[in-house]
Scaffold this active site. Structure first.
Site, PDB file in Angstrom:
ATOM      1  N   CYS A   2       1.043  -1.417   0.026  1.00  0.00           N
ATOM      2  CA  CYS A   2       0.245  -0.235   0.097  1.00  0.00           C
ATOM      3  C   CYS A   2       0.980   0.718   0.076  1.00  0.00           C
ATOM      4  O   CYS A   2       2.147   1.323   0.638  1.00  0.00           O
ATOM      5  CB  CYS A   2      -0.599   0.237   1.105  1.00  0.00           C
ATOM      6  SG  CYS A   2      -2.104  -1.225   1.018  1.00  0.00           S
ATOM      7  N   GLY A 103      -1.127  -1.298   6.404  1.00  0.00           N
ATOM      8  CA  GLY A 103      -1.622  -2.174   7.543  1.00  0.00           C
ATOM      9  C   GLY A 103      -2.008  -3.338   7.336  1.00  0.00           C
ATOM     10  O   GLY A 103      -3.515  -3.474   6.791  1.00  0.00           O
ATOM     11  N   HIS A 510      20.400 -36.619  -3.300  1.00  0.00           N
ATOM     12  CA  HIS A 510      19.366 -37.224  -2.196  1.00  0.00           C
ATOM     13  C   HIS A 510      17.996 -36.781  -1.903  1.00  0.00           C
ATOM     14  O   HIS A 510      17.016 -36.537  -1.139  1.00  0.00           O
ATOM     15  CB  HIS A 510      19.965 -35.929  -0.911  1.00  0.00           C
ATOM     16  CG  HIS A 510      21.159 -36.788   0.197  1.00  0.00           C
ATOM     17  ND1 HIS A 510      21.475 -37.336   0.379  1.00  0.00           N
ATOM     18  CD2 HIS A 510      22.603 -35.077  -0.446  1.00  0.00           C
ATOM     19  CE1 HIS A 510      23.236 -37.013   1.107  1.00  0.00           C
ATOM     20  NE2 HIS A 510      23.563 -36.536   0.051  1.00  0.00           N
TER      21      HIS A 510
END
Ligand code: M6R
Length: 618
Positions: A2, A103, A510
């Site tokens: 934002c 936020g 692996h």
């Protein structure tokens, strides 16, 4: 995450705010909106889902009135999808107050329930709208917007930069922040607010960062900062070190293209002025990071996220080798939840381009709260993380606008190398001759990097265009080449939306080697045989193993590496350089590849889907 911009002054704020949003669009780009208090004293808003262009189009279709007070927002959705309704600003029920927010208001559900019980009808699915209604109610009680903020911010939990205008207070914008950035731009007879200085740098270079838990009220001729209890706060003014041109595309097709080309200068500027007599000296780290303190450090933890964490991974090898102190790298978002062992002999170094990444900020706060010393490696003057750390080493990369980090990455590695060399010197772990040789190698790296970028671009572009239909790419490396492989994979994922994985080449056998089938493209970062024949031989063996299973190998190797030439389907040569500067050179071809593959697929290189430049939520 934002972008926020606000203006009070004599000019037509709509144009000015749209220009500010354009500069902040990299922070989020799923919807945008503006609110203007027009000359007749009416509050008017326009908002649209999609990139800023959609809002610009809306303003052409439905122009907004002129007025000297306004605010704008470009969104990265958290609560509620990217729709017109969820775009900011959000209005109070009477339409007299407009709010924008960056936020997450964590207790929004309980606040919303309270408001709904009181008869409020919500018009969006956002957490932000609760703030609009709470502020309007508080305003009705006090008749003062700043006072209303003081009332409301006490009730909010989480992270927020919250800005509001009220129809009854023309010429006033009020903002508050907690754990989310807000910067004031000081003008002559006009003032600005922005998520970062890019919002207003074309108008003024005088800036003040709003501190944690502070409220700011701007009018054309005044700026007042208070804490959440109303106590006066003296803001620290600073001058923005770059000008608006630095954040413009300047004729390049993408910001990312420009920023890759700027890497050599970013690297050189980060090293500039930080050596004395051929040795690294970081003299201004502050009392809590004095030479005496650093000499006694027993453990270093590097905390970061994304690309910055790969810079940390590269530097871990170097710092441990030079300063002879154990170094760990932690993803910032995992740090606090692991309850790490911290004390005053632990140095926690955060790495963040923006200096606002919430995960990294929280890790720094956690480290400080548990007694550790904190050092920030950051590219943004006045950002929250350096301000909340004991000391800072700025990377001087200049503004990075493309969402994909490029020049910040190489300058982060360089800054961390400086820290490692500084520690090696003051801890007596590194002799001066070795130290000087390492510095010489570092100082020579920018020009070598320039040559890599120039010489390899066209070739990689052709390669990427051939591979436009590729669905999976693997990246292998060992030692400092391993994090480069991880970074190559991240770049490809975020820009070209292709499945990409980076592996330590030794790990392949692996399990991951099962992924290798006929035609699988594998980039291999090959270390120079001149530095470690053993390491080089191991990587060459890994190349043989994947070729035997049908892989198509693209090797990034030192020029003239005879052991690799016969086994590479494509070879991207690097100039001769030291072992520690190899990763600085090797990453550029991978960045170019991701950019050009995204280009070949017709994607938006600078603003990839679902992402934002500065991630200010946890
Ligand atoms: O601003 P920061 O350096 O703290 O950002 C950290 C990451 O979000 C960032 O590096 C991200 O991974 C980039 N988009 C990668 O290109």
């Amino acid at each position: 995450m934002c972008g926020i911009v606000a203006y009070v002054g004599p000019r037509d704020s709509a144009d000015l705010i749209m220009a500010g949003l354009k500069r902040l669009e990299y922070r989020g780009y799923d919807s945008a909106g503006i609110a203007i208090l027009d000359r007749e004293g009416r509050l008017d808003t326009r908002k649209r889902a999609g990139k800023l262009g959609a809002l610009a189009e809306e303003l052409v279709q439905h122009p907004i009135g002129d007025g000297g007070t306004g605010l704008g927002h470009t969104r990265w959705a958290t609560h509620g999808g990217p729709t017109d309704r969820n775009a900011h600003p959000h209005l109070s029920e009477d339409g007299r107050l407009a709010v924008i927010h960056n936020g997450i208001i964590e207790n929004f559900a309980e606040l919303k329930a309270e408001l709904v019980a009181d008869g409020v009808v919500f018009r969006s699915e956002t957490d932000t709208e609760v703030a609009a209604h709470l502020l309007a109610r508080a305003y009705r009680r006090s008749g003062d917007l700043t006072e209303a903020f003081r009332d409301v911010v006490r009730r909010l939990r989480g992270a927020f930069t919250l800005l509001a205008v009220h129809q009854d207070e023309p010429g006033v914008v009020v903002g508050a922040r907690r754990n989310s950035p807000l910067v004031i731009g000081l003008g002559e007879g006009e003032n600005f607010l922005g998520s970062d200085v890019a919002a207003f740098v074309e108008h003024t270079k005088r800036a003040v960062a709003v501190g944690q838990d502070e409220i700011v009220t701007i009018r054309p001729d005044s700026v007042e900062i208070t804490d959440f209890s109303g106590g006066h706060v003296d803001g620290d003014e600073y001058e923005v070190a770059w000008d608006a041109k630095a954040a413009e595309k300047g004729g390049w097709p993408w910001f990312m293209t420009k920023e890759i080309h700027e890497e050599p200068d970013a690297l050189a500027n980060t090293l500039l002025g930080r050596t004395r007599d051929g040795l690294v000296v970081l003299s201004d780290l502050g009392d809590r990071l004095s030479d005496e303190v650093l000499a006694g450090i027993e453990r270093i933890v590097l905390v970061a996220a994304g690309t910055a964490s790969y810079a940390a991974e590269v530097a871990r090898y170097a710092i441990e080798a030079w300063a002879r102190v154990p170094v760990a790298v932690e993803l910032a978002h995992e740090f606090q939840f692991r309850e790490p062992l911290l004390d005053e002999r632990t140095l926690v170094i955060s790495i963040s381009q923006s200096g606002e990444t919430m995960d990294t900020l929280v890790a720094v706060q956690h480290a400080r709260a548990h007694g550790a010393r904190t050092l920030s490696v950051c590219n943004t003057q006045g950002a929250t993380i350096p301000r909340e750390s004991d000391g800072v080493v700025y990377t001087h990369a200049g503004p990075e606008v493309a969402v994909a980090s490029t020049k910040a990455f190489v300058s982060q590695i360089a800054a961390l190398y400086l820290v490692g060399l500084h520690l090696g010197r003051i801890r007596g772990a590194l002799d001066d001759a070795t130290h000087r040789a390492l510095v010489d190698d570092l100082l020579a790296a920018p020009e070598k990097l320039r040559a890599v970028i120039q010489d390899s671009w066209t070739r990689i572009e052709t390669l990427a265009h051939w591979m436009a239909d590729t669905h999976s790419v693997l990246f292998l490396g060992r030692h400092v080449g391993f994090p480069i492989a991880l970074e190559g994979a991240l770049k490809l994922k975020e820009l070209a939306y292709i499945h990409a994985e980076g592996f330590a080449a030794g790990e392949l056998k692996h399990g991951p080697i099962a992924l290798v089938d006929h035609g699988q493209v594998v980039f291999v970062v090959v270390p120079s045989p001149r530095h470690s024949a053993a390491l080089h031989a191991k990587v060459v063996s890994n190349i043989q193993e994947i070729r035997a299973r049908g892989a198509r190998v693209i090797a990034i190797a030192e020029q003239g590496d005879a052991a690799v030439i016969p086994f590479a389907d494509e070879l991207i040569p690097l100039p001769l350089t030291g072992p520690w500067t190899e990763p600085l050179l090797a990453v550029a071809p991978l960045q170019i590849f991701a950019l050009e593959l995204a280009n070949a697929k017709g994607l938006d290189v600078d603003q990839p889907r679902n992402l934002a430049k500065s991630v200010t939520v946890e």
